[in-house]
Write an enzyme that holds these catalytic residues in place. Structure first.
Site, PDB file in Angstrom:
ATOM      1  N   HIS A 181       0.813  -1.372   0.123  1.00  0.00           N
ATOM      2  CA  HIS A 181       0.253   0.166   0.142  1.00  0.00           C
ATOM      3  C   HIS A 181       0.833   0.997   0.086  1.00  0.00           C
ATOM      4  CE1 HIS A 181      -3.996  -2.000   0.327  1.00  0.00           C
ATOM      5  NE2 HIS A 181      -2.964  -2.641   1.854  1.00  0.00           N
ATOM      6  N   ALA A 182       2.421   1.552   1.003  1.00  0.00           N
ATOM      7  CA  ALA A 182       3.404   2.192   0.445  1.00  0.00           C
ATOM      8  C   ALA A 182       2.781   3.437  -0.921  1.00  0.00           C
ATOM      9  CB  ALA A 182       4.657   2.099   1.086  1.00  0.00           C
TER      10      ALA A 182
END
Length: 494
Positions: A181-182
């Site tokens: 998700h980063a």
């Protein structure tokens, strides 16, 4: 080591006969059915990959917070099971180095990296003004050693990718990684540094096309966003999607843009999907993806929050079904990275990733777990395949799955085959290691030339030789014939 595979057959592209709505069974029952006859075929496999396994003891010692669902301790449980099952005998085990700031900067913004390096629980009040800029909150808290944690798991994924590029491993496993998700400028969904993007950038230096496959229950939005406009990376994510479930992205019509149009494949699913529905869908889609895109390398994110009974999940998958996805991708014989991701019922995460480590090694593991110092985590059954199915009603109808499959296959047909192997986009160099090698080669070549020149100069020159020097034969011949020094002979010197 050569790669060979024989008589591998894949399922048909519809669910007309094989999907059973709401089917419930234990992981062992599903695993035994897989060993039988899916579609009436038998798989004969001769692929014996070299496996590299990355583990670092410190990775399991970090703590997001008492109430936080992300527990890095799951990595410690996994490694203990892997070692006590004896799987280290089938792999090369490495303790990877940490990623450097320069390596992480190849994707993430410099001011964001500086923030991660500086912030601590002790000084967070002084830096609270930056929290809104960098999405710091309950999902992504500040904890002790946050930069160390990021550099450890990112370094392992970078090293795993380089191991594949070098050809010294066929499959590289890093359960510490998979934090999908980063984003470039901020953390998201418990993920601070996107090790997957950093690893894929490494793979793109050697492989013209890289396939990213995500079986986490959450959409792999960070990876999709990073490669949304390129045709050299295809992202394929199987996830729950209803518009509200985190991260709220992953609709089927998110297909990529520009050069990357149609190279983002999203498979949105409803609550409660079961083993047979999921594996049949996975095999159908991935068969078409592999035949169309023809990747040189695969990155498989194995988030275990898609298992049944996960703390944050709403699927009904058993460990055997989750592992069947890994087994299926392994059969293609393409260099592959296998990485972790989500998973918040840590006893089941450890079981799942241990089982899948056995799969990549080509080893069947006994159902009874080996004794470890963490036995109490696996009570009362102490089994590799606990009952995980049946908590959630399956809302994925046969009609829905058939329509979803048809839509995805239609998207893949727009690709009209794999993109050209000519590399349209060159990713930035990671740590300059290729340039360093080129400079080294030039220095060696220069030194070799100098040695050869010195060796020639030290030789006694024969008067009959034709080359420019103070003793050139043509020059002497010209002078003997009364010619001037500025004659048109070959041996003129200046």
């Amino acid at each position: 080591m050569g790669r060979r595979k024989e008589n591998i057959s894949y399922p048909s592209s519809t669910f007309a006969t094989s999907v059973r709505e709401g089917s419930v069974g234990s992981g062992l029952e599903f695993a035994s059915s897989l060993s039988g006859q899916e579609g009436g075929t038998t798989v004969v496999e001769h692929y014996r990959p070299r496996v590299a396994y990355y583990m670092r003891e410190q990775a399991g010692n970090f703590h997001y917070g008492k109430q936080h669902p992300m527990k890095p301790h799951r990595l410690t449980l996994t490694n203990h099971l892997v070692l006590n099952y004896g799987l280290h005998k089938y792999m090369d085990v490495f303790e990877p180095r940490r990623a450097t700031e320069e390596e992480i900067r190849q994707f993430h913004a410099e001011d964001y990296i500086e923030f991660l390096k500086r912030v601590t629980p002790d000084n967070q009040e002084q830096m609270r003004a930056c929290f809104s800029d960098f999405n710091i909150g309950d999902d992504c808290p500040i904890f002790d050693g946050i930069w160390d944690f990021c550099s450890i798991y990112a370094g392992a994924s970078i090293e795993a990718a380089r191991k594949l590029v070098s050809g010294s491993a066929d499959i590289a496993v890093n359960w510490m990684g998979g934090l999908h998700h980063a984003k470039k400028y901020e953390p998201s969904g418990f993920c601070y540094v996107n090790d997957i993007v950093l690893a894929i950038l490494q793979l793109l230096r050697y492989y013209p096309r890289v396939l990213y496959v995500d079986i986490d229950i959450h959409h792999g939005d960070g990876v999709q966003e990073a490669f949304y406009t390129t045709d050299r990376v295809m992202t394929c994510s199987f996830h729950k999607y209803d518009g509200d479930f985190f991260p709220g992205t992953g609709a089927i019509d998110e297909m990529g843009s520009g050069l990357g149009k149609f190279f983002a494949v999203n498979v949105p699913l409803q609550d409660g999907i079961d083993d047979r529905s999921y594996t049949q869908l996975f095999k159908t889609v991935m068969t078409a993806v592999m035949e169309t895109f023809k990747p040189g390398a695969i990155v498989l994110q194995c988030g275990a929050d898609s298992l049944g009974l996960d703390r944050l999940g709403v699927f009904n998958l058993s460990i055997a079904a989750h592992g069947e996805c890994v087994r299926f991708m392994r059969r293609f014989g393409v260099p592959m990275m296998v990485i972790g991701g989500g998973g918040y019922t840590i006893r089941n995460v450890a079981r799942c990733w241990t089982y899948e480590t056995g799969i990549v090694c080509g080893t069947e593991l006994p159902a009874d777990l080996p004794a470890t110092v963490y036995n109490e985590f696996f009570a009362p059954d102490y089994s590799l395949h606990p009952q995980l199915s049946g908590r959630v009603v399956n809302h994925n109808s046969r009609a829905y799955l058939n329509a979803l499959t048809a839509r995805i296959l239609e998207q893949l047909r727009y690709l009209k085959g794999a993109p050209s192997v000519q590399m349209q986009e060159a990713p930035p160099d990671i740590q300059g290691f290729l340039e360093d090698q080129e400079r080294h080669d030039k220095d060696v070549h220069s030194d070799r030339n100098k040695e050869e020149k010195d060796e020639r100069a030290s030789k006694r020159e024969h008067l009959a030789e034709f080359y420019e020097s103070d003793h050139d034969q043509d020059q002497h011949d010209g002078k003997e014939n009364g010619d001037d020094d500025d004659s048109n002979s070959i041996g003129i010197t200046f």
